[in-house]
Design a protein around this motif. Sequence first.
Motif, PDB file in Angstrom:
ATOM      1  N   PHE A  67       0.852  -1.191   0.000  1.00  0.00           N
ATOM      2  CA  PHE A  67       0.000   0.000   0.000  1.00  0.00           C
ATOM      3  C   PHE A  67       0.889   1.243   0.000  1.00  0.00           C
ATOM      4  N   GLY A  68       0.459   2.247  -0.764  1.00  0.00           N
ATOM      5  CA  GLY A  68       1.199   3.506  -0.791  1.00  0.00           C
ATOM      6  C   GLY A  68       2.626   3.378  -1.264  1.00  0.00           C
ATOM      7  N   GLY A  69       2.874   2.410  -2.146  1.00  0.00           N
ATOM      8  CA  GLY A  69       4.220   2.224  -2.675  1.00  0.00           C
ATOM      9  C   GLY A  69       5.149   1.479  -1.739  1.00  0.00           C
ATOM     10  N   GLU A  70       4.629   0.929  -0.645  1.00  0.00           N
ATOM     11  CA  GLU A  70       5.452   0.184   0.306  1.00  0.00           C
ATOM     12  C   GLU A  70       4.937  -1.236   0.458  1.00  0.00           C
ATOM     13  N   GLU A  71       5.867  -2.149   0.720  1.00  0.00           N
ATOM     14  CA  GLU A  71       5.532  -3.533   1.039  1.00  0.00           C
ATOM     15  C   GLU A  71       5.532  -3.694   2.553  1.00  0.00           C
ATOM     16  N   HIS A  72       4.521  -4.390   3.061  1.00  0.00           N
ATOM     17  CA  HIS A  72       4.412  -4.588   4.511  1.00  0.00           C
ATOM     18  C   HIS A  72       4.310  -6.074   4.825  1.00  0.00           C
ATOM     19  N   ARG A  73       4.907  -6.454   5.933  1.00  0.00           N
ATOM     20  CA  ARG A  73       4.871  -7.835   6.388  1.00  0.00           C
ATOM     21  C   ARG A  73       4.449  -7.864   7.850  1.00  0.00           C
ATOM     22  N   ASP A 152      -1.793   8.288   4.554  1.00  0.00           N
ATOM     23  CA  ASP A 152      -3.007   7.498   4.363  1.00  0.00           C
ATOM     24  C   ASP A 152      -2.790   6.068   4.856  1.00  0.00           C
ATOM     25  N   GLN A 153      -3.884   5.425   5.306  1.00  0.00           N
ATOM     26  CA  GLN A 153      -3.794   4.003   5.647  1.00  0.00           C
ATOM     27  C   GLN A 153      -5.099   3.297   5.288  1.00  0.00           C
ATOM     28  N   PRO A 154      -5.003   2.021   4.890  1.00  0.00           N
ATOM     29  CA  PRO A 154      -6.195   1.225   4.572  1.00  0.00           C
ATOM     30  C   PRO A 154      -6.705   0.548   5.841  1.00  0.00           C
ATOM     31  N   VAL A 155      -8.005   0.549   6.049  1.00  0.00           N
ATOM     32  CA  VAL A 155      -8.540  -0.037   7.277  1.00  0.00           C
ATOM     33  C   VAL A 155      -9.787  -0.872   6.994  1.00  0.00           C
ATOM     34  N   GLY A 156     -10.095  -1.720   7.947  1.00  0.00           N
ATOM     35  CA  GLY A 156     -11.343  -2.467   7.981  1.00  0.00           C
ATOM     36  C   GLY A 156     -11.710  -2.670   9.431  1.00  0.00           C
ATOM     37  N   GLU A 257     -20.542 -12.300  12.367  1.00  0.00           N
ATOM     38  CA  GLU A 257     -19.592 -11.192  12.367  1.00  0.00           C
ATOM     39  C   GLU A 257     -19.877 -10.178  11.250  1.00  0.00           C
ATOM     40  N   PRO A 258     -20.581  -9.086  11.531  1.00  0.00           N
ATOM     41  CA  PRO A 258     -20.676  -8.011  10.540  1.00  0.00           C
ATOM     42  C   PRO A 258     -19.319  -7.328  10.381  1.00  0.00           C
ATOM     43  N   VAL A 259     -18.855  -7.185   9.155  1.00  0.00           N
ATOM     44  CA  VAL A 259     -17.544  -6.600   8.879  1.00  0.00           C
ATOM     45  C   VAL A 259     -17.643  -5.675   7.663  1.00  0.00           C
ATOM     46  N   THR A 260     -16.637  -4.815   7.516  1.00  0.00           N
ATOM     47  CA  THR A 260     -16.659  -3.859   6.413  1.00  0.00           C
ATOM     48  C   THR A 260     -16.011  -4.385   5.148  1.00  0.00           C
ATOM     49  N   SER A 261     -15.261  -5.484   5.237  1.00  0.00           N
ATOM     50  CA  SER A 261     -14.520  -5.945   4.063  1.00  0.00           C
ATOM     51  C   SER A 261     -14.476  -7.462   4.005  1.00  0.00           C
ATOM     52  N   MET A 262     -14.123  -7.972   2.857  1.00  0.00           N
ATOM     53  CA  MET A 262     -13.945  -9.401   2.675  1.00  0.00           C
ATOM     54  C   MET A 262     -12.623  -9.839   3.298  1.00  0.00           C
ATOM     55  N   THR A 263     -12.460 -11.126   3.477  1.00  0.00           N
ATOM     56  CA  THR A 263     -11.198 -11.685   3.956  1.00  0.00           C
ATOM     57  C   THR A 263     -10.087 -11.426   2.940  1.00  0.00           C
ATOM     58  N   ASP A 264      -8.913 -11.029   3.441  1.00  0.00           N
ATOM     59  CA  ASP A 264      -7.739 -10.740   2.603  1.00  0.00           C
ATOM     60  C   ASP A 264      -8.008  -9.632   1.598  1.00  0.00           C
ATOM     61  N   ALA A 265      -8.845  -8.678   1.998  1.00  0.00           N
ATOM     62  CA  ALA A 265      -9.236  -7.608   1.080  1.00  0.00           C
ATOM     63  C   ALA A 265      -8.040  -6.802   0.581  1.00  0.00           C
ATOM     64  N   LEU A 266      -7.027  -6.624   1.412  1.00  0.00           N
ATOM     65  CA  LEU A 266      -5.884  -5.800   1.021  1.00  0.00           C
ATOM     66  C   LEU A 266      -5.126  -6.392  -0.162  1.00  0.00           C
ATOM     67  N   ASN A 267      -5.274  -7.694  -0.376  1.00  0.00           N
ATOM     68  CA  ASN A 267      -4.566  -8.343  -1.475  1.00  0.00           C
ATOM     69  C   ASN A 267      -5.477  -8.699  -2.645  1.00  0.00           C
ATOM     70  N   ARG A 268      -6.684  -8.123  -2.664  1.00  0.00           N
ATOM     71  CA  ARG A 268      -7.639  -8.455  -3.726  1.00  0.00           C
ATOM     72  C   ARG A 268      -8.115  -7.197  -4.461  1.00  0.00           C
ATOM     73  N   PRO A 269      -7.198  -6.395  -5.023  1.00  0.00           N
ATOM     74  CA  PRO A 269      -7.611  -5.133  -5.653  1.00  0.00           C
ATOM     75  C   PRO A 269      -8.496  -5.317  -6.866  1.00  0.00           C
ATOM     76  N   GLU A 270      -8.490  -6.507  -7.456  1.00  0.00           N
ATOM     77  CA  GLU A 270      -9.289  -6.746  -8.664  1.00  0.00           C
ATOM     78  C   GLU A 270     -10.755  -6.993  -8.353  1.00  0.00           C
ATOM     79  N   ILE A 271     -11.121  -7.131  -7.094  1.00  0.00           N
ATOM     80  CA  ILE A 271     -12.484  -7.489  -6.720  1.00  0.00           C
ATOM     81  C   ILE A 271     -13.270  -6.237  -6.345  1.00  0.00           C
ATOM     82  N   ALA A 272     -14.313  -5.952  -7.104  1.00  0.00           N
ATOM     83  CA  ALA A 272     -15.169  -4.803  -6.795  1.00  0.00           C
ATOM     84  C   ALA A 272     -15.901  -5.055  -5.478  1.00  0.00           C
ATOM     85  N   GLY A 273     -15.995  -4.017  -4.673  1.00  0.00           N
ATOM     86  CA  GLY A 273     -16.710  -4.137  -3.414  1.00  0.00           C
ATOM     87  C   GLY A 273     -15.967  -4.916  -2.353  1.00  0.00           C
TER      88      GLY A 273
END
Length: 302
Positions: A67-73, A152-156, A257-273
């Motif tokens: 995210f943001g041009g950086e790799e995170h582990r 900026d940061q991505p959250v769920g 569990e109501p949640v805002t995102s799918m599982t592994d959402a950060l690695n699924r940019p091709e999936i709408a929603g």
Amino acid sequence: MLELKRDGQSLTILPETGAALGQWQVQGHEMLRPVANPALRNQKGVAVGAYPLLPYVNRIADGHFAFGGEEHRLVPNMGGCPHPIHGNGWEHEWQVAHRTDSHAILTFDHTPSDDEAGRGEWPYAYRAVMSYELRADGLHVSIVIRNSDTVDQPVGLGFHPFFHSEAKSRLKFAADSVWLTDGHGLPTEKKSCEGEWDFSKGQALEELKLDNGFAGFAGQVRLEQPGGLPDLTVEADRIFLHLVVFSQPEEGYVAIEPVTSMTDALNRPEIAGRGVHVLAPGQSLGGMIRFRADVSRRPAEG
């Protein structure tokens, strides 16, 4: 431990255990089914009835995302699984910011250190606020996360309550699609909620083992308990467009569990929603989930 009371309800809150809930009792009925998961080491063997999920929900594959041009582990936080799960809010003590007889607000501030280990939980700074309130119509849970970093940061976010699953319990909700998963709970195939995946008219949980995420969640779940417990309704704000159901009938519980995102959402940019929300510095994201027990047809225990 904090205890709230109102209108025949009581709620126990565990600030030292990730702002988790111990029990929610309504007119003598124990609504939550506390679960001790030894694989979640930072829960230290404490049985919890519910806990917040943030700053991400469910699993991140191998703890890696860009995210943001950086790799995170990220560092794994569940024994036997290489995929970090449910964020890091549940791993820490929270502070009690406000309390009345029926309402409590708790806060948690995460500031990653500069070394690799310190960034392994989550590489961005944030503040989280949990509000638990007993009202006449039930339990209201509010979850808010604010980006306190300089970038900026991505959250769920989401909430992970466990409920009793009885011999004849039935689960009812509407959703558009479901994700099939692999042996580690990562999504592999998306299917329409038809046939065996259609819960709109209710399905029995007696022999149904689930660990699946549903997309296009309509915001309401009904858990029908013909055996003896009150029926339960869960209503979530529209920000919670995804739902995870973790059903373990042999253990006698189901997690809704109501949640805002799918599982592994950060690695699924091709999936709408997929549900990734990007917060600029100072921005917040939050929502409320309401739990209502139908005690009108159930005599109080004892």
